[in-house]
Write a protein that holds these residues in place. Sequence first.
Motif, mmCIF file in Angstrom:
data_model
loop_
_atom_site.group_PDB
_atom_site.id
_atom_site.type_symbol
_atom_site.label_atom_id
_atom_site.label_comp_id
_atom_site.label_asym_id
_atom_site.label_seq_id
_atom_site.Cartn_x
_atom_site.Cartn_y
_atom_site.Cartn_z
ATOM 1 N N TYR A 1 53.516 45.959 39.180
ATOM 2 C CA TYR A 1 52.914 43.736 39.640
ATOM 3 C C TYR A 1 51.443 44.698 39.944
ATOM 4 C CZ TYR A 1 51.535 39.928 42.488
ATOM 5 O OH TYR A 1 51.393 39.049 43.010
ATOM 6 N N GLU A 2 52.066 45.513 40.608
ATOM 7 C CA GLU A 2 50.486 46.566 41.713
ATOM 8 C C GLU A 2 49.869 46.914 40.342
ATOM 9 O OE1 GLU A 2 48.074 48.131 44.213
ATOM 10 O OE2 GLU A 2 49.689 47.021 44.481
ATOM 11 N N GLY A 3 50.307 47.192 39.899
ATOM 12 C CA GLY A 3 49.656 48.276 38.326
ATOM 13 C C GLY A 3 48.707 46.385 37.262
ATOM 14 N N LEU A 4 49.256 44.921 36.963
ATOM 15 C CA LEU A 4 49.023 43.977 36.419
ATOM 16 C C LEU A 4 48.290 43.554 37.469
ATOM 17 C CD1 LEU A 4 52.394 42.527 34.832
ATOM 18 C CD2 LEU A 4 50.135 44.095 34.139
ATOM 19 N N ARG A 5 48.394 43.321 38.942
ATOM 20 C CA ARG A 5 47.249 43.089 39.547
ATOM 21 C C ARG A 5 45.910 44.243 39.537
ATOM 22 N NH1 ARG A 5 47.548 44.062 44.594
ATOM 23 N NH2 ARG A 5 46.964 41.907 46.299
ATOM 24 N N ARG A 6 45.996 44.818 39.535
ATOM 25 C CA ARG A 6 44.983 45.950 39.457
ATOM 26 C C ARG A 6 44.033 45.186 37.600
ATOM 27 N NH1 ARG A 6 45.029 51.185 41.506
ATOM 28 N NH2 ARG A 6 46.744 49.816 43.636
ATOM 29 N N ARG B 1 40.940 45.893 29.926
ATOM 30 C CA ARG B 1 41.889 46.313 31.526
ATOM 31 C C ARG B 1 43.239 47.305 30.575
ATOM 32 N NH1 ARG B 1 40.814 41.075 30.852
ATOM 33 N NH2 ARG B 1 42.097 41.042 32.591
ATOM 34 N N VAL B 2 43.018 48.169 31.075
ATOM 35 C CA VAL B 2 44.248 49.347 30.601
ATOM 36 C C VAL B 2 44.555 49.767 32.230
ATOM 37 C CG1 VAL B 2 45.242 50.848 30.128
ATOM 38 C CG2 VAL B 2 43.468 49.622 28.967
ATOM 39 N N SER B 3 45.157 49.592 32.894
ATOM 40 C CA SER B 3 46.349 50.311 33.696
ATOM 41 C C SER B 3 47.489 51.676 33.551
ATOM 42 C CB SER B 3 46.922 48.921 34.527
ATOM 43 O OG SER B 3 47.219 49.009 35.952
ATOM 44 N N LEU B 4 47.268 52.436 33.834
ATOM 45 C CA LEU B 4 48.312 53.197 34.632
ATOM 46 C C LEU B 4 48.941 53.574 35.232
ATOM 47 C CD1 LEU B 4 45.426 56.230 32.611
ATOM 48 C CD2 LEU B 4 46.878 54.911 31.078
ATOM 49 N N HIS C 1 32.142 53.077 23.685
ATOM 50 C CA HIS C 1 32.189 51.403 22.926
ATOM 51 C C HIS C 1 32.648 50.356 23.347
ATOM 52 C CE1 HIS C 1 30.305 55.023 19.560
ATOM 53 N NE2 HIS C 1 29.652 55.207 21.036
ATOM 54 N N LYS C 2 34.368 50.625 23.347
ATOM 55 C CA LYS C 2 34.535 49.448 23.643
ATOM 56 C C LYS C 2 34.796 49.265 24.991
ATOM 57 C CE LYS C 2 39.093 50.479 22.720
ATOM 58 N NZ LYS C 2 40.646 49.830 22.553
ATOM 59 N N GLN C 3 34.439 49.952 25.802
ATOM 60 C CA GLN C 3 33.792 49.403 27.470
ATOM 61 C C GLN C 3 34.646 49.122 28.548
ATOM 62 O OE1 GLN C 3 30.303 49.145 28.582
ATOM 63 N NE2 GLN C 3 29.434 48.089 26.921
ATOM 64 N N LEU C 4 35.882 50.205 27.975
ATOM 65 C CA LEU C 4 36.705 49.348 28.227
ATOM 66 C C LEU C 4 36.972 50.365 29.934
ATOM 67 C CD1 LEU C 4 39.985 51.791 26.223
ATOM 68 C CD2 LEU C 4 39.304 49.229 26.748
ATOM 69 N N THR C 5 37.518 49.870 30.812
ATOM 70 C CA THR C 5 38.392 49.966 32.410
ATOM 71 C C THR C 5 39.406 50.933 32.545
ATOM 72 O OG1 THR C 5 36.256 48.450 33.282
ATOM 73 C CG2 THR C 5 37.916 49.427 35.026
ATOM 74 N N LEU C 6 39.593 51.702 32.690
ATOM 75 C CA LEU C 6 41.432 52.230 33.347
ATOM 76 C C LEU C 6 41.362 52.550 34.977
ATOM 77 C CD1 LEU C 6 40.575 55.818 30.870
ATOM 78 C CD2 LEU C 6 41.702 53.078 30.062
ATOM 79 N N TYR C 7 42.662 52.069 34.833
ATOM 80 C CA TYR C 7 43.329 51.847 36.319
ATOM 81 C C TYR C 7 44.026 52.983 36.455
ATOM 82 C CZ TYR C 7 40.320 47.189 37.210
ATOM 83 O OH TYR C 7 39.479 47.358 37.199
#
Length: 361
Positions: free
Chosen positions: A170-175, A274-277, A294-300
């Motif tokens: 849940y925390e990862g998906l909230r991010r 948006r990707v959560s680890l 180039h994909k403008q990704l955000t990693l959490y």
Amino acid sequence: MTAPATTPATMRGVYLPGDSTAVVRELPVPSPGPGQLLLRVGASGICGSDIGYIYREHKTHRGQDGPAYRGVVTGHEPSGTVVAAGPGCRDFGVGDRVIVYHIAGCGLCDNCRLGYQISCTADSRAAYGWQRDGGNADYLLVEESTCVHLPDELSHVDGALIACGFGTAYEGLRRVAVSGEDDLLVVGLGPVGLAAGMIARGMGARRVIGVEPSPARRAWANTLGVFDATAEPEQAATVVAGLTGGRGASTGIDCSGSRPGRSTVIDNAAEWGRVSLVGEGGTLETEVSDALLHKQLTLYASWVTSVPVMAQLARNLVRWGLRPEAVVSDRFPLADADAAYRLAAGNSRGKVVLVADGDDR
């Protein structure tokens, strides 16, 4: 305050010698001190981190100094019923059903005050089942500050799963703020990945796609009715592209804790994704320009959850009509802890849980 007369003098607890066995021993039932509760454990989950860091051999957990496991009763995923309350307890009393957050922090640092005891760095920080006695037992002594009310609509098994795996998912998906506008890619369909799939449905995800190398785990995931498709890693790109019109998944979560798994979730993310680890261990290696820039990704990066968010999750699961125990493939009594750990460390399809004798809630 001492425990009620109806509480026995001794109890059983499970220990992990570090040689791929689980041993049930007898020990005294503790009495709660100020601000403490004594629980009759209803259910206690077996976590993958216990397998990786305690069961096979005793290793230092990442981020902690010194030996992580101090030879205590194991189990950091407990849920139970209060049978005795020590002086000063204000929110919980005898008969209350609770979920236990698995870290008791100092209570004074910024992380503790936010409810993220997992990130407390004080010497007094102690995890249930690692540095202080945990929930793989008949009874458990807990700090009231680590407890969350278990809604009547949920079972003790549900509560045990919220205590770690579902809270982590849940925390990862909230991010990554999963919503009805999103497709979610879940990589790694162990208990945390299954939890992510269920919770994503509750959060309104448009599509949920799972990737997992184990055929048995893919088959188990398909019984839950929350995944639009599951695929082996080699077919991930084809399946994701087919379900997203070639765009890729707008959100993703890696629950595998592996380098290939993390590559899969990044490679199949959409532009502006948006990707959560959340998976422990392993490494992260990726091509930067095409895969990230180039994909403008955000990693959490997300480590477990907080006490307030865990309480929120328990309420939301009721509102969504979801039961975490659906991911449980195997239940064992405490006396069969060795068999339970062997299955959890081997070829379990889903979650493995220890359930108290006669507990039907």
